[in-house]
Design a protein around this motif. Structure first.
Motif, PDB file in Angstrom:
ATOM      1  N   TYR A 410       0.865  -1.182   0.000  1.00 31.09           N
ATOM      2  CA  TYR A 410       0.000   0.000   0.000  1.00 31.09           C
ATOM      3  C   TYR A 410       0.897   1.226   0.000  1.00 31.09           C
ATOM      4  O   TYR A 410       1.898   1.284   0.717  1.00 31.09           O
ATOM      5  CB  TYR A 410      -0.899   0.001   1.231  1.00 31.09           C
ATOM      6  CG  TYR A 410      -1.661   1.290   1.441  1.00 31.09           C
ATOM      7  CD1 TYR A 410      -2.837   1.555   0.744  1.00 31.09           C
ATOM      8  CD2 TYR A 410      -1.203   2.248   2.347  1.00 31.09           C
ATOM      9  CE1 TYR A 410      -3.541   2.740   0.941  1.00 31.09           C
ATOM     10  CE2 TYR A 410      -1.899   3.438   2.553  1.00 31.09           C
ATOM     11  CZ  TYR A 410      -3.063   3.672   1.847  1.00 31.09           C
ATOM     12  OH  TYR A 410      -3.757   4.841   2.049  1.00 31.09           O
ATOM     13  N   GLU A 411       0.518   2.232  -0.823  1.00 32.10           N
ATOM     14  CA  GLU A 411       1.329   3.437  -0.930  1.00 32.10           C
ATOM     15  C   GLU A 411       0.399   4.626  -1.155  1.00 32.10           C
ATOM     16  O   GLU A 411      -0.543   4.544  -1.949  1.00 32.10           O
ATOM     17  CB  GLU A 411       2.310   3.290  -2.098  1.00 32.10           C
ATOM     18  CG  GLU A 411       3.347   4.377  -2.197  1.00 32.10           C
ATOM     19  CD  GLU A 411       4.354   4.074  -3.304  1.00 32.10           C
ATOM     20  OE1 GLU A 411       5.562   4.141  -3.057  1.00 32.10           O
ATOM     21  OE2 GLU A 411       3.909   3.758  -4.425  1.00 32.10           O
ATOM     22  N   ARG A 412       0.668   5.738  -0.450  1.00 33.82           N
ATOM     23  CA  ARG A 412      -0.185   6.918  -0.555  1.00 33.82           C
ATOM     24  C   ARG A 412       0.674   8.179  -0.593  1.00 33.82           C
ATOM     25  O   ARG A 412       1.626   8.327   0.173  1.00 33.82           O
ATOM     26  CB  ARG A 412      -1.150   6.985   0.627  1.00 33.82           C
ATOM     27  CG  ARG A 412      -2.059   8.223   0.628  1.00 33.82           C
ATOM     28  CD  ARG A 412      -2.831   8.310   1.925  1.00 33.82           C
ATOM     29  NE  ARG A 412      -3.740   9.465   1.955  1.00 33.82           N
ATOM     30  CZ  ARG A 412      -3.938  10.216   3.032  1.00 33.82           C
ATOM     31  NH1 ARG A 412      -3.302   9.939   4.170  1.00 33.82           N
ATOM     32  NH2 ARG A 412      -4.771  11.238   2.994  1.00 33.82           N
ATOM     33  N   ASN A 413       0.317   9.082  -1.514  1.00 36.87           N
ATOM     34  CA  ASN A 413       0.941  10.400  -1.591  1.00 36.87           C
ATOM     35  C   ASN A 413      -0.150  11.448  -1.381  1.00 36.87           C
ATOM     36  O   ASN A 413      -1.134  11.477  -2.123  1.00 36.87           O
ATOM     37  CB  ASN A 413       1.596  10.634  -2.950  1.00 36.87           C
ATOM     38  CG  ASN A 413       2.849   9.821  -3.123  1.00 36.87           C
ATOM     39  OD1 ASN A 413       3.775   9.921  -2.326  1.00 36.87           O
ATOM     40  ND2 ASN A 413       2.891   8.994  -4.159  1.00 36.87           N
ATOM     41  N   TYR A 455       3.866  11.141   2.922  1.00 31.97           N
ATOM     42  CA  TYR A 455       4.030   9.863   2.216  1.00 31.97           C
ATOM     43  C   TYR A 455       3.776   8.739   3.204  1.00 31.97           C
ATOM     44  O   TYR A 455       4.340   8.710   4.308  1.00 31.97           O
ATOM     45  CB  TYR A 455       5.436   9.747   1.643  1.00 31.97           C
ATOM     46  CG  TYR A 455       5.731   8.403   1.023  1.00 31.97           C
ATOM     47  CD1 TYR A 455       5.067   7.980  -0.122  1.00 31.97           C
ATOM     48  CD2 TYR A 455       6.675   7.545   1.593  1.00 31.97           C
ATOM     49  CE1 TYR A 455       5.330   6.750  -0.698  1.00 31.97           C
ATOM     50  CE2 TYR A 455       6.956   6.307   1.024  1.00 31.97           C
ATOM     51  CZ  TYR A 455       6.280   5.909  -0.116  1.00 31.97           C
ATOM     52  OH  TYR A 455       6.544   4.686  -0.680  1.00 31.97           O
ATOM     53  N   THR A 456       2.894   7.810   2.815  1.00 32.38           N
ATOM     54  CA  THR A 456       2.536   6.676   3.661  1.00 32.38           C
ATOM     55  C   THR A 456       2.771   5.387   2.892  1.00 32.38           C
ATOM     56  O   THR A 456       2.358   5.269   1.733  1.00 32.38           O
ATOM     57  CB  THR A 456       1.058   6.759   4.089  1.00 32.38           C
ATOM     58  OG1 THR A 456       0.831   7.988   4.775  1.00 32.38           O
ATOM     59  CG2 THR A 456       0.685   5.600   5.000  1.00 32.38           C
ATOM     60  N   VAL A 457       3.424   4.411   3.549  1.00 36.00           N
ATOM     61  CA  VAL A 457       3.697   3.131   2.890  1.00 36.00           C
ATOM     62  C   VAL A 457       3.513   2.011   3.905  1.00 36.00           C
ATOM     63  O   VAL A 457       3.735   2.185   5.106  1.00 36.00           O
ATOM     64  CB  VAL A 457       5.128   3.102   2.301  1.00 36.00           C
ATOM     65  CG1 VAL A 457       6.179   3.179   3.402  1.00 36.00           C
ATOM     66  CG2 VAL A 457       5.342   1.862   1.430  1.00 36.00           C
ATOM     67  N   GLY A 458       3.102   0.850   3.411  1.00 37.62           N
ATOM     68  CA  GLY A 458       2.958  -0.300   4.284  1.00 37.62           C
ATOM     69  C   GLY A 458       2.861  -1.573   3.475  1.00 37.62           C
ATOM     70  O   GLY A 458       2.490  -1.556   2.307  1.00 37.62           O
ATOM     71  N   THR A 483       3.989   3.308   7.687  1.00 42.41           N
ATOM     72  CA  THR A 483       5.083   4.227   7.971  1.00 42.41           C
ATOM     73  C   THR A 483       4.797   5.553   7.289  1.00 42.41           C
ATOM     74  O   THR A 483       4.496   5.585   6.091  1.00 42.41           O
ATOM     75  CB  THR A 483       6.423   3.664   7.467  1.00 42.41           C
ATOM     76  OG1 THR A 483       6.666   2.416   8.110  1.00 42.41           O
ATOM     77  CG2 THR A 483       7.560   4.636   7.773  1.00 42.41           C
ATOM     78  N   ASN A 484       4.882   6.655   8.033  1.00 43.81           N
ATOM     79  CA  ASN A 484       4.620   7.991   7.495  1.00 43.81           C
ATOM     80  C   ASN A 484       5.910   8.797   7.413  1.00 43.81           C
ATOM     81  O   ASN A 484       6.774   8.702   8.288  1.00 43.81           O
ATOM     82  CB  ASN A 484       3.615   8.741   8.369  1.00 43.81           C
ATOM     83  CG  ASN A 484       2.235   8.107   8.341  1.00 43.81           C
ATOM     84  OD1 ASN A 484       1.757   7.712   7.285  1.00 43.81           O
ATOM     85  ND2 ASN A 484       1.596   8.006   9.495  1.00 43.81           N
ATOM     86  N   ARG A 485       5.996   9.604   6.353  1.00 43.84           N
ATOM     87  CA  ARG A 485       7.119  10.524   6.208  1.00 43.84           C
ATOM     88  C   ARG A 485       6.569  11.847   5.697  1.00 43.84           C
ATOM     89  O   ARG A 485       5.775  11.869   4.754  1.00 43.84           O
ATOM     90  CB  ARG A 485       8.168   9.966   5.244  1.00 43.84           C
ATOM     91  CG  ARG A 485       9.397  10.851   5.123  1.00 43.84           C
ATOM     92  CD  ARG A 485      10.524  10.186   4.361  1.00 43.84           C
ATOM     93  NE  ARG A 485      10.237   9.998   2.954  1.00 43.84           N
ATOM     94  CZ  ARG A 485      10.182   8.835   2.349  1.00 43.84           C
ATOM     95  NH1 ARG A 485      10.367   7.711   3.043  1.00 43.84           N
ATOM     96  NH2 ARG A 485       9.928   8.736   1.066  1.00 43.84           N
ATOM     97  N   THR A 486       6.972  12.940   6.308  1.00 38.53           N
ATOM     98  CA  THR A 486       6.476  14.251   5.917  1.00 38.53           C
ATOM     99  C   THR A 486       7.623  15.126   5.415  1.00 38.53           C
ATOM    100  O   THR A 486       8.783  14.913   5.748  1.00 38.53           O
ATOM    101  CB  THR A 486       5.775  14.950   7.094  1.00 38.53           C
ATOM    102  OG1 THR A 486       6.722  15.155   8.153  1.00 38.53           O
ATOM    103  CG2 THR A 486       4.606  14.130   7.594  1.00 38.53           C
TER     104      THR A 486
END
Length: 757
Positions: A410-413, A455-458, A483-486
């Protein structure tokens, strides 16, 4: 009226040769009341008045490269549906809507962008009734009840509301008037196409308030069969409306209110996938098409929906020849794209949503034109709030026989961008003599952008599950740890742009000009292939253009031409990057170093017979990156020597309109048009893969129109893409050693009836 003598024919040949060697621009199409016209000799071509320089001027005298298309022409051409379709009549232009109907890829003279990001700013400025439309997702609006369209080629760095390096396109609606008029048009065609549009305008309060309401409704079924779902995909449902009120409380004051709305629902353009045999071993499980471009075999039918609403108030006050104009406008729009797996295995999903809200304010003061010195002064303000939320997920693994298979993930921008900009501008025109004029423009612009990114990934192999399959893209629907990254970036850019144009009237029928323009497109931010935020520098262009415009043979022939050269630096270019260990390519926006554009254009409109009109254009173009540091196949490289994408070296159009009067008083029109584009590349870096380019092709359309005697009805039968040509409008990849290609519509038929009143 026939071309008469040998002496006249020689004069025409000499003028044509002179035009082709020097330069010029623009032919114009006329309709029954589509544009303001200066009085012309009886039976001659109409002389068109345009507002390309923010005041009314004759098309044949304005020293700008411009093509004008009348509203009647666009309304009668059944192949013209949305804003981007107009480029088939413009030399050195393209604007394919590759996803659906919300995001044209505008290109003029090789200058444009392939970036489909929500925060993309096109180098071609799109204006609707003098209002700049920043969001690319609201620029593919349907065309209906227009007065005309003006296409300005070259940098517009002084008078237009947003600095653009490639040009500006202005769509001008038919305004309310103090007389009742309108039309209604009903269309039926291939793929169960149903269309209804119309307008009604007239006086509300005698001599002080007039109104006009216009509407558009189009529905069409899909044209590509999906064997997996059993559906025909490529369907469209598009509705729009416009309400205008014109108030004239005095002879000096005019107030125009404009409200418009649109609702779009349908399918994303169908995609075909082809194995890239240049890669080994081929990782193309299920990607090969079953049979032809009108059949696919994919899980999930990608959809597109969009909404747009806006309004403006234009106040114009005239006093002693001076015009003070204020335009206040608000626009908002949203777009949602959904997608499934590109193969007949239910393993992937995608979702993307973007929303924008923009405010703009423009103020202009224009001096009288009777004096030897005339001028325009103005100020412009713009702000936009934009959000973009996109997610992708793999929900099932591919079979173990597939090399390089991927597990579930799963990936989100998500990002929010706030933009604000200001500008002060002006132009001067001084008549040195009755024949020689000198025009110059100057603009100071500043723009600031604030970019917040999440950015979110899992997921790892076999671990991702979606608790809510309806809204799977939301992080709360994902079962695995995330996992989130800003990241946040903020910057501002400022530039002084300008132009200088001496023009000379050799005679009343022959005008020449030279134009130098310095253009600028502001920088911005883009998500990189490693899902970090990259800063994009502004791009700069210096344009040199020589032009000649002529009206010959008692105004039965207009022949215009242009030669141009662009010196281009820090070019904002979309490239495809491949991450190590990942078979999928990712589109990334970056700056190329330098490049150039050079070319020529020739446009003509002629009336060799009273019953016959002929229009034609030729565009010649040469583009090249002279320095382009980039990444190819994961390694540093330089793409210098490559041509710009979507920049065919040769393009042209030809159209004829023949009118047969019948003894009964009725008449028949035969209208045919042919457009041609030579080979073009879809990828700026990889230009040695035949799947990533389109060979030269021609498209033809025909219409037969019957006008009964003593009637306000008009009956039309049309064929679009007569030869049923297969041509790609997009190619991306390779991903998984496969290339995605999107094709234009096949041959189709339509009949329509129009009532004018």
């Amino acid at each position: 009226m026939m071309f008469r003598s040998k002496k006249t024919a020689v004069a025409v040949s000499v003028a044509a040769l002179l035009n082709s060697i020097t330069a010029g621009t623009a032919w114009a199409e006329q309709g029954k009341s589509a544009e303001k016209a200066v009085q012309a000799p009886e039976g001659a071509l109409e002389r068109i008045v345009v507002t390309a320089q923010r005041r009314e001027e004759s098309l044949q005298e304005v020293p700008v490269a411009i093509t004008v298309l009348s509203g009647d022409k666009l309304a009668s051409a059944d192949a013209i549906k949305t804003a981007n379709d107009i480029v088939q009549f413009v030399p050195n232009a393209s604007a394919s809507a590759t996803d659906g109907r919300t995001r044209p890829r505008w290109f003029l003279r090789g200058v444009g962008t392939n970036d489909v990001g929500a925060n993309t700013v096109s180098p071609i400025g799109i204006y609707n009734d003098e209002v700049y439309l920043n969001n690319v997702y609201i620029q593919g609006f349907p065309l209906f009840d227009l007065e005309r369209v003006e296409v300005l080629r070259g940098p517009q760095g002084s008078l237009w509301g947003k600095n653009t390096t490639g040009g500006a396109i202005h769509f001008i609606s038919r305004k309310p008037a103090y007389q009742t008029d309108g039309y209604a048009k009903l269309t039926y065609g291939s793929y169960n196409e149903r269309g209804l549009q119309g307008a009604l305008g007239g006086t509300i309060t005698e001599d002080s308030l007039a109104g006009r309401i216009s509407f558009y409704n189009e529905k069409r079924d899909g044209w590509v069969k999906n064997l997996y779902s059993g559906r025909d995909v490529g369907a469209v449902s598009d509705q729009a409306a416009r309400l205008q009120l014109l108030a004239t409380p005095s002879d000096e004051l005019e107030i125009l209110f404009n409200y418009h709305t649109r609702r779009l629902d349908g399918d994303k353009n169908p995609s075909n996938y082809f194995a890239d045999l240049s890669k080994a071993p081929p990782y193309n499980f299920g990607y090969e098409d079953p049979a032809g471009i009108d059949v696919i075999n994919q899980v999930g039918d990608p959809t597109e929906s969009g909404e747009a609403d806006g309004g403006s108030v234009r106040v114009n006050w005239q006093r002693d020849g001076y015009d003070l104009t204020a335009i206040t406008a608000y626009e908002e729009g949203s777009r949602i794209l959904t997608g499934g797996s590109a193969i007949p295995v239910d393993n992937a999903r995608s979702y993307a949503q973007a929303q924008s809200k923009q405010w703009s304010q423009e103020l202009r003061l224009t001096s009288p034109t009777e004096e030897s010195l005339s001028w325009i002064l103005g100020a412009f303000y713009f702000s936009e709030d934009l959000t973009s939320d996109s997610a992708s997920g793999t929900v099932a693994e591919l079979p173990t026989s597939v090399v390089g298979r991927r597990g579930t993930f799963y990936e989100r921008n998500y990002y929010q961008q706030d933009t604000s900009g200001y500008a002060l501008f002006g132009s001067l025109t001084y008549e040195l003599t009755e024949q020689l004029k000198l025009s110059s423009g100057l603009r100071y612009s500043t723009e600031e952008k604030d970019f917040d990114f999440l950015y979110t990934v899992g997921g790892a192999r076999g671990t991702v599950r979606f608790a809510n399959p309806v809204e799977w893209w939301l992080p709360k629907s994902v079962s695995t740890a995330l996992t989130n990254r800003t990241d946040r970036k903020k910057d501002n850019w400022e530039e002084v742009t300008y132009d200088l144009t001496p023009s000379y009237a050799f005679s009343e029928q022959l005008h020449g000009y030279f134009r130098y323009a310095h253009g600028f497109r502001a920088g911005g931010f883009a998500i990189s292939d490693t899902n970090t935020v990259n800063a994009i520098d502004p791009e700069i262009i210096d344009s040199y253009e020589l032009g000649l415009k002529s009206s010959l043979l008692d105004d039965n022939l207009t022949l215009n031409s242009a030669l141009f050269y662009y010196d281009y630096s820090d070019i904002q270019v979309l490239v495809l990057q491949v991450r190590p260990g990942d078979p999928n390519a990712q589109a990334v926006l970056q700056n190329a170093g330098t490049g150039y554009v050079k070319g020529a254009e020739l446009e003509l409109e002629a009336r060799p017979l009273e019953q016959l009109k002929v229009r034609a254009s030729i565009g010649l173009l040469r583009t090249e990156y002279t320095d382009f540091p980039t990444i190819r196949s994961g390694k540093p490289d330089n793409a210098k020597g490559n041509a710009f994408s979507r920049a065919p070296e040769r393009s042209g159009t030809f159209e004829l309109d023949y009118h047969w009067p019948l003894a009964s008083g009725a008449s028949i029109h035969f209208i045919g048009d042919l457009s041609y584009r030579s080979q073009q590349y879809f990828n700026a870096v990889t230009q040695d893969n035949p799947l990533l380019e389109q060979a030269g092709y021609s498209l033809a359309n025909t219409r037969l129109v019957y006008l009964p005697a003593n009637s306000n009805l008009e009956f039309t039968a049309s064929i679009r893409n007569v030869a049923d040509k297969e041509y790609a409008v997009l190619a991306t990849g390779p991903s998984n050693n496969s290339v995605r290609r999107v094709f234009g519509l096949p041959r189709s038929y339509a009949v329509s009836v129009t009532a004018r009143f």
